[in-house]
Design an enzyme around this catalytic site. Sequence first.
Site, PDB file in Angstrom:
ATOM      1  N   HIS A 138      -3.916-106.238 -19.909  1.00 38.82           N
ATOM      2  CA  HIS A 138      -4.862-107.531 -20.033  1.00 38.82           C
ATOM      3  C   HIS A 138      -5.542-107.611 -18.578  1.00 38.82           C
ATOM      4  O   HIS A 138      -5.798-108.759 -18.168  1.00 38.82           O
ATOM      5  CB  HIS A 138      -3.639-108.604 -20.278  1.00 38.82           C
ATOM      6  N   GLY A 139      -5.291-106.507 -17.700  1.00 36.14           N
ATOM      7  CA  GLY A 139      -6.029-106.500 -16.736  1.00 36.14           C
ATOM      8  C   GLY A 139      -5.360-106.851 -15.100  1.00 36.14           C
ATOM      9  O   GLY A 139      -6.142-107.588 -14.476  1.00 36.14           O
TER      10      GLY A 139
END
Lengths: 173, 426, 263
Positions: A138-139
Amino acid sequence: MTDTNDNNDPSRRDFLYITTAVFGATGAASVAWPLIDQLNPSASVSALSSIEADISSIPEGGSLKVAWRGKPIFIRRRTKEEIEMAEKEDSVDLPHPEKDLDRVKNKEWLVVVGVCTHLGCIPIADSGDFGGWFCPCHGSHYDISGRIRKGPAPTNLEIPPYEFVNENIIKIG
Amino acid sequence: MNHDYQYTPKNGFSKWLDKRLPLMRFADENLLSFPTPKNLNYFYTFGFILTMCLVTQIITGIVLAMHYVPNTSLAFDSIEHIMRDVNYGWLIRYTHSNGASMFFLAVFIHMFRGLYYGSYKEPREIIWILGVVIFLLMIITGFMGYVLPWGQMSFWGATVITNLVATIPVVGEPVLTLLLGGYSVDNPTLNRFFSLHYLLPFVIFGVVILHIWALHVTGNNNPTGIEVKDSKDTISFHPYYTVKDLFAYVVFLIMFCYFIFYNPNILGHPDNYIEADPMLTPAHIVPEWYLLPFYAILRAVPDKLMGVLLMFGSIIVLFFLPWLDTMKVKSARYRPLYKIFFLLFVIFCLLLGYLGAKPPEGIYLFLSRVSTIYYFAFFLVIMPILSRIEKPSPMPIGISNPAINNEVFDSGGGTTGTPSYAMDSK
Amino acid sequence: MNIFKNIIKNNFFILFVIISVFNTDVDAAEGIALKNLKPGFSFEGPFGKFDKDSLKRGYQVYSEVCSSCHGMKQLSFRNLSQPGGPEFSVEKVKALASGYSIVDGTDEYGDPIERSMLLSDYFPKPFGSKDEAKAANNGAYPPDLSLIVKARVDGYNYLYSLLKGYEEEMPDDLDIGDLSYNPWYPGGAIAMYQPLYDESIEYEDGTPATIDQMSYDVTNFLAWAAEPTMEERKRLGFVVIGFLVVFLILMYLSVNRLFRDVH
């Protein structure tokens, strides 16, 4: 043929029954403990609850990944530049403020649990915008002290309990 | 059975619940106020003891299943893991293995009680039949359970007994292959035995419920064999028999604990501490002690198929008991002839147990044959004959009334009026 | 008293019968059935405990003499320092373990990685497979010793007798070929050559290493190895049965009190 003395003395009769009942209840309850304790880690699992990692062959700037209690541990040998950067960024506005010195025992060595604090993926080393790790799920971006800098992760990478047995061996757990 | 007493809910919640799901009523009528003959002796406590045994086996079994691995390469080691590494694993394992022995010890006493006091007779035939079903299920469960540690006796006992299936003409071999899941006892067998061993105790539990239900329809038998007439003959189950049952259970537990803590392996066989080796047969293959009498019957006969039929027959014959022994006098207390033959029966059963562990040759084989003959003769010959010719000794009028009953005994089939001891209680 | 008589009589009579039948059941070998020597071990009886020094010496006998052929795969080095056993110090056991190596994983070329053993590792296997073990021992498989004491009738006395049994004179008329004579082994002819001689090893604690002493110590060690939790079992048994006896007395009084007014 009834013994009137005992039967008409409720306190004596009740005392016996109450004592017996309490005894019985204690016995029954103590049976429960082994049945519950057997769920706890067995001796063979506990034996693996701490591991020793040999760090003597890790070059500067290199890292070692070991498994501890089923989770990956990143052991990173930081270069001088990396240590300087980590300490300089103490004063930056961090999502989860922590000083680099509070996260390491020996500045040269960073030991973190390699599990993203967002939802548990394993971040990739030497990637991301902050010179540390990047979690592809999710970065989330972590810096060279394992601190969260950008992204959904709420806290910095966890520091496991560890100690230096000697300059070549770290014992984790 | 006495229906004078009625459960009445005392408080608001009880009344509310009683209208929707009468749990409290059920508990009260069956466990608390249930009218029970007041003269029950300690042989009558084994029903409760057996229920506790079943619960113990299920709880320890479920816990063991958290650590046991039903695979031939891992099973033996997983049990050693339980014994050495799992917290209190040794305790849970020894409780389960010795618990099985205790379970069978209790069930034998329970069954002998039934035989002695005529608890299988009219109107309690269904209770008895359900009991024999439970006994059969116990044997199958125990047999499969013993295979699970995958020791030498586990493997070879399973091999010997499953091979018996092959003696059935025509369908024997294919049925055996179906049972084993292969061509010999191996991993598929172990896996399915584990699954079924886990399942059957719950089936047993269901049949136990039916067994107790059937008992509560007719009411308990009692040592006189004379039916309950009125409330003077009974006392409420609680607190008298709840406490008495618990006392008996504690005595039983002390013996059980002696085995668990001080002699946990004496009822087993040392060979089962050797990992199963399909290429090496042990010198003497013996089942667990509680199956020895049946093993003795099996090997008493030279013909394999006959041996199998007699072995199963020794349990099947029990189903027909209520129709083999039809004497109206239920209790052996008042049957002097039956008492003697019963005592002989017990002795021969113990002898069969002893012989089951001996090689089937010489004097052992001879005694096995004599014992087997007596076993079947007791049910098929002696009981029917005694039903017709035995004269009872003087009997009391009832449980509460010690006065001797002077009525002439009506020996089967007559219509001279129903003797008091044959009267059904209402 | 009636209450006691019935229930106790039935249970304990049956218990007595069972135990007598089982205790008299001795596995007689064909022809030779010597009664086992019974030197008396400290762990016997309801209050038995292991002699820790003997266990330590026994481990030394195992590791220096027996382990070249006999594995003990159920034992791990950490067992040597846990309570209820030889109770070596953790440092000593770590040192013992590190003397052995084990293959653990493969490197980036697919080659096996060797490392020295840790506390958590199990005792090293003397052979890679059962067949290899048989080939190296004249076709006879040296059994794993983890459970040998429980896998034999009267296990520890049998083992002790067997280890000393090589000293017995073989009768002249007996022909056993390549095998060794041992009257305690069923059949009298055993494939294992005599393993213990006086001063086969030098005990660390200075005890003279006679055949008798080594047989005794290694038997002690193997008895512990077969059941490391024995001391805990007997200790807990005392507590549990003690509790139950007190509870029994209370229950007995309760039953008596309750049934006093029932006739």
